[in-house]
Design a protein around this motif. Structure first.
Motif, PDB file in Angstrom:
ATOM      1  N   ILE A  41      -9.975  16.926  -0.817  1.00  0.00           N
ATOM      2  CA  ILE A  41     -10.655  18.288  -1.062  1.00  0.00           C
ATOM      3  C   ILE A  41      -9.586  18.349  -2.667  1.00  0.00           C
ATOM      4  CG2 ILE A  41      -9.593  20.984  -0.807  1.00  0.00           C
ATOM      5  CD1 ILE A  41      -9.667  19.854   2.637  1.00  0.00           C
ATOM      6  N   GLY A  42     -10.740  19.225  -3.195  1.00  0.00           N
ATOM      7  CA  GLY A  42      -9.957  18.619  -4.777  1.00  0.00           C
ATOM      8  C   GLY A  42     -10.092  17.763  -5.504  1.00  0.00           C
ATOM      9  N   PHE A  43      -9.891  18.461  -6.855  1.00  0.00           N
ATOM     10  CA  PHE A  43     -10.553  17.464  -7.962  1.00  0.00           C
ATOM     11  C   PHE A  43     -11.636  16.618  -8.268  1.00  0.00           C
ATOM     12  CE2 PHE A  43      -5.750  18.001  -6.969  1.00  0.00           C
ATOM     13  CZ  PHE A  43      -5.765  19.192  -7.415  1.00  0.00           C
ATOM     14  N   GLY A  44     -12.465  17.805  -7.453  1.00  0.00           N
ATOM     15  CA  GLY A  44     -13.949  16.850  -7.827  1.00  0.00           C
ATOM     16  C   GLY A  44     -14.701  16.531  -6.040  1.00  0.00           C
ATOM     17  N   GLY A  45     -13.577  16.465  -5.726  1.00  0.00           N
ATOM     18  CA  GLY A  45     -13.973  16.292  -4.511  1.00  0.00           C
ATOM     19  C   GLY A  45     -14.201  14.103  -4.118  1.00  0.00           C
ATOM     20  N   GLN A  46     -13.859  13.722  -4.327  1.00  0.00           N
ATOM     21  CA  GLN A  46     -14.754  12.364  -4.958  1.00  0.00           C
ATOM     22  C   GLN A  46     -12.980  11.895  -4.088  1.00  0.00           C
ATOM     23  OE1 GLN A  46     -15.048  10.909  -8.872  1.00  0.00           O
ATOM     24  NE2 GLN A  46     -16.155  12.547  -9.438  1.00  0.00           N
ATOM     25  N   GLY A  47     -11.619  11.961  -4.206  1.00  0.00           N
ATOM     26  CA  GLY A  47     -10.462  11.755  -3.307  1.00  0.00           C
ATOM     27  C   GLY A  47      -9.922  11.010  -4.509  1.00  0.00           C
ATOM     28  N   LYS A  48     -10.083  10.952  -5.804  1.00  0.00           N
ATOM     29  CA  LYS A  48      -9.100  10.241  -6.722  1.00  0.00           C
ATOM     30  C   LYS A  48      -7.835  10.449  -7.320  1.00  0.00           C
ATOM     31  CE  LYS A  48     -13.037   8.905  -8.974  1.00  0.00           C
ATOM     32  NZ  LYS A  48     -13.867   8.417 -10.639  1.00  0.00           N
ATOM     33  N   GLN A  49      -7.149  11.688  -5.922  1.00  0.00           N
ATOM     34  CA  GLN A  49      -5.957  11.980  -6.121  1.00  0.00           C
ATOM     35  C   GLN A  49      -4.698  10.866  -5.940  1.00  0.00           C
ATOM     36  OE1 GLN A  49      -8.332  13.671  -4.794  1.00  0.00           O
ATOM     37  NE2 GLN A  49      -7.162  14.953  -2.999  1.00  0.00           N
ATOM     38  N   VAL A  50      -3.868  11.391  -6.646  1.00  0.00           N
ATOM     39  CA  VAL A  50      -2.902   9.572  -5.962  1.00  0.00           C
ATOM     40  C   VAL A  50      -1.575  10.785  -5.853  1.00  0.00           C
ATOM     41  CG1 VAL A  50      -2.180   8.368  -7.192  1.00  0.00           C
ATOM     42  CG2 VAL A  50      -4.114   7.965  -7.710  1.00  0.00           C
ATOM     43  N   ARG A  51      -0.624   9.827  -5.046  1.00  0.00           N
ATOM     44  CA  ARG A  51       0.420   9.837  -4.356  1.00  0.00           C
ATOM     45  C   ARG A  51       1.059   8.903  -4.301  1.00  0.00           C
ATOM     46  NH1 ARG A  51      -1.483  14.125  -5.451  1.00  0.00           N
ATOM     47  NH2 ARG A  51      -0.843  16.152  -4.379  1.00  0.00           N
ATOM     48  N   ASP A  52       2.214   8.184  -4.603  1.00  0.00           N
ATOM     49  CA  ASP A  52       2.972   7.789  -4.209  1.00  0.00           C
ATOM     50  C   ASP A  52       3.717   7.612  -2.735  1.00  0.00           C
ATOM     51  OD1 ASP A  52       5.214   9.511  -4.874  1.00  0.00           O
ATOM     52  OD2 ASP A  52       6.335   8.000  -6.554  1.00  0.00           O
ATOM     53  N   LEU A  53       4.104   6.197  -1.820  1.00  0.00           N
ATOM     54  CA  LEU A  53       4.485   6.943  -1.165  1.00  0.00           C
ATOM     55  C   LEU A  53       5.915   6.124  -1.037  1.00  0.00           C
ATOM     56  CD1 LEU A  53       2.084   5.409   1.797  1.00  0.00           C
ATOM     57  CD2 LEU A  53       1.645   5.237  -1.182  1.00  0.00           C
ATOM     58  N   LEU A  54       6.588   5.547  -0.294  1.00  0.00           N
ATOM     59  CA  LEU A  54       7.606   5.716   0.932  1.00  0.00           C
ATOM     60  C   LEU A  54       7.988   5.095   2.624  1.00  0.00           C
ATOM     61  CD1 LEU A  54      10.901   4.143  -0.905  1.00  0.00           C
ATOM     62  CD2 LEU A  54      11.734   5.676  -0.270  1.00  0.00           C
ATOM     63  N   HIS A  55       8.160   3.702   2.353  1.00  0.00           N
ATOM     64  CA  HIS A  55       8.562   3.868   3.439  1.00  0.00           C
ATOM     65  C   HIS A  55       9.771   4.587   4.384  1.00  0.00           C
ATOM     66  CE1 HIS A  55       8.732   2.091   8.098  1.00  0.00           C
ATOM     67  NE2 HIS A  55       8.126   1.139   7.479  1.00  0.00           N
ATOM     68  N   VAL A  56       9.958   5.795   5.981  1.00  0.00           N
ATOM     69  CA  VAL A  56      11.148   6.265   5.741  1.00  0.00           C
ATOM     70  C   VAL A  56      12.144   5.152   5.990  1.00  0.00           C
ATOM     71  CG1 VAL A  56      10.572   6.245   8.596  1.00  0.00           C
ATOM     72  CG2 VAL A  56      12.361   8.293   7.046  1.00  0.00           C
ATOM     73  N   ASP A  57      11.694   4.003   6.228  1.00  0.00           N
ATOM     74  CA  ASP A  57      13.323   3.017   6.575  1.00  0.00           C
ATOM     75  C   ASP A  57      13.885   2.358   5.649  1.00  0.00           C
ATOM     76  OD1 ASP A  57      12.385   3.449   9.643  1.00  0.00           O
ATOM     77  OD2 ASP A  57      11.402   1.438   9.624  1.00  0.00           O
ATOM     78  N   ASP A  58      13.083   2.454   4.496  1.00  0.00           N
ATOM     79  CA  ASP A  58      13.134   2.404   3.095  1.00  0.00           C
ATOM     80  C   ASP A  58      14.396   2.741   2.616  1.00  0.00           C
ATOM     81  OD1 ASP A  58      12.866  -0.344   2.065  1.00  0.00           O
ATOM     82  OD2 ASP A  58      10.653   0.226   1.890  1.00  0.00           O
ATOM     83  N   LEU A  59      13.971   4.293   3.110  1.00  0.00           N
ATOM     84  CA  LEU A  59      14.828   5.818   2.491  1.00  0.00           C
ATOM     85  C   LEU A  59      15.629   6.141   3.405  1.00  0.00           C
ATOM     86  CD1 LEU A  59      15.477   8.658   1.109  1.00  0.00           C
ATOM     87  CD2 LEU A  59      14.437   8.891   3.298  1.00  0.00           C
ATOM     88  N   ALA A  60      16.201   5.231   4.574  1.00  0.00           N
ATOM     89  CA  ALA A  60      17.481   4.959   5.091  1.00  0.00           C
ATOM     90  C   ALA A  60      18.047   3.878   4.862  1.00  0.00           C
ATOM     91  CB  ALA A  60      16.651   4.727   6.841  1.00  0.00           C
ATOM     92  N   ASP A  61      17.766   3.290   4.525  1.00  0.00           N
ATOM     93  CA  ASP A  61      18.486   2.095   4.058  1.00  0.00           C
ATOM     94  C   ASP A  61      19.201   2.677   2.364  1.00  0.00           C
ATOM     95  OD1 ASP A  61      17.909  -0.223   5.639  1.00  0.00           O
ATOM     96  OD2 ASP A  61      16.295  -0.695   4.470  1.00  0.00           O
ATOM     97  N   LEU A  62      18.511   3.617   1.948  1.00  0.00           N
ATOM     98  CA  LEU A  62      19.560   3.426   0.417  1.00  0.00           C
ATOM     99  C   LEU A  62      19.984   4.933   1.407  1.00  0.00           C
ATOM    100  CD1 LEU A  62      19.426   4.445  -2.524  1.00  0.00           C
ATOM    101  CD2 LEU A  62      18.145   6.105  -2.367  1.00  0.00           C
TER     102      LEU A  62
END
Ligand SMILES: NC(=O)c1ccc[n+]([C@@H]2O[C@H](COP(=O)([O-])OP(=O)(O)OC[C@H]3O[C@@H](n4cnc5c(N)ncnc54)[C@H](O)[C@@H]3O)[C@@H](O)[C@H]2O)c1
Length: 358
Positions: A237-258
């Motif tokens: 959905i969106g940005f021409g409908g090609q799936g090119k939109q980008v997000r970073d992601l972080l494993h919740v266990d990495d966050l928990a370590d921090l």
């Protein structure tokens, strides 16, 4: 809380949510003597399944609502980790924003007062959504076959090929959700100045991993995997409908370590407001996420295309975590494939139960 003394009594609001429960489990594993209470109103569908997990780890569960001041426990605690929220960026559009504002803002004010009264420290889960939508949407981008990326040269400060830093200008609207979080950050700053409260703010990008009850508007990568797993329809959905939109992601266990590191020495982290994110290195476009989900689940979906953008959507976000990295040796340990594979293992193990949620 003084010096580097470890907190012995910790309250986690939103403690049976995805993030709150992962933090609760991590802290209890590291500090078995600590008394940890998870308070939650079980608003989020599926979080009731997590209560059993908390109990198995020796974590106290308290059914309560941050909108109700008296629901917060009357006894003494050293530290509050605030993870309760209406976390959807779509909340309030086409419906009343009252639940969002009452929980994210009034609830936070109750938490601040509760901390002030007992001189407890505060660790707050904020979001990259505090950065304004229009300025993010106007960034210069580079397009490749699979994804969009932030170009190195930008007309605005705080943005470049490594992502968005804490110096990104804050003028402009950011979604009702983002506004509640930024307002919360400002109030935390005032409580620090007025009452000497110790507090740290983590501005998280997308978090993912096991026990996330992923939805399209919150938990998008888990949602993507779930849809592949259960062979349910999906659309770019969106940005021409090609799936090119980008997000970073972080494993919740990495966050928990921090969070473990920060909770163990809140005084030295006091006053920090930091991006906490997977960054450019751990980021995916939806098209890339589809390829990974296909590989992990063995299921290929026909993904529909809707060119028009959704409200408050942005083409790319990944956080520049240089400020965080300058003050700790902590780094994300799990890449995007590991995050999705871990989630897949969880999904397989609890498939029968999760079927009733999704
Ligand atoms: N998951 C992400 O990608 C992400 C990214 C950035 C920031 N965050 C922030 O992290 C925190 C945790 O998010 P999450 O992903 O675990 O979401 P979640 O929905 O899994 O957890 C939130 C929890 O808060 C509870 N809750 C909602 N309203 C409440 C109320 N009035 N009183 C008490 N409990 C209430 C829900 O039942 C749920 O268990 C939130 O503050 C969110 O804004 C999450």
């Amino acid at each position: 809380m003084t010096g580097a003394s470890l907190p012995s009594r910790i309250l986690i609001t939103g403690g049976s949510g995805f993030v709150g429960s992962a933090i609760a489990v991590r802290l209890k594993q590291a500090w078995p003597q600590a008394h940890i209470t998870a308070l939650d109103n079980l608003k989020r569908r599926g979080t009731e399944l997590i209560v059993q997990r908390l109990r198995e780890h020796g974590i106290e569960f308290l059914h309560g609502d941050v909108r109700v001041r008296e629901d917060l426990p009357a006894s003494e605690y050293d530290l509050l980790i605030e993870c309760s929220a209406e976390p959807s960026v779509l909340a309030g559009y086409g419906s009343s924003p009252s639940y969002l504002i009452d929980t994210n803002l009034h609830g936070l004010l109750h938490c601040l007062e509760w901390c002030r009264e007992r001189k407890a420290g505060l660790l707050f889960l904020s979001t990259s959504r505090i950065y304004p939508v229009k300025a993010l949407a106007e960034l210069a981008l580079e397009e490749s076959a699979e994804r969009l990326d932030i170009a190195a040269q930008q007309a605005i400060s705080g943005a470049g090929a490594v992502g968005i830093s804490e110096d990104f200008p804050l003028r402009g609207h950011r979604s009702l959700y983002g506004a509640t979080k930024l307002a919360a950050e400002l109030m935390i700053e005032e409580y620090r100045a007025a009452y000497g409260m110790k507090a740290v703010v983590n501005r998280c990008g997308v978090l993912a991993g096991p026990w996330q009850m992923g939805k399209i508007d919150q938990g998008v990568f888990t949602f993507w995997l779930l849809r592949h797993y259960f062979k349910q329809p999906l659309a770019y959905i969106g940005f021409g409908g090609q799936g090119k939109q980008v997000r970073d992601l972080l494993h919740v266990d990495d966050l928990a370590d921090l969070v473990l590191e920060q909770s163990g020495n809140l005084t030295s982290w006091d006053g920090e407001v930091l991006n906490v994110s997977g960054g450019r290195e751990i980021s995916l476009s939806l098209a890339q996420a589809s390829a990974l989900c296909r590989q992990i689940t063995g299921n290929q979906l026909d993904i529909a295309s809707v060119p028009e953008n959704r409200v408050m959507d942005i083409p790319v976000y990944y956080g520049d975590c240089a400020r965080l990295f300058a003050r700790t040796t902590w780094r994300p340990q799990r890449d995007a494939e590991t995050i999705l594979k871990d989630t897949f293992v969880w999904l397989k193990k609890y498939e029968m139960t999760l079927k009733t949620v999704f």
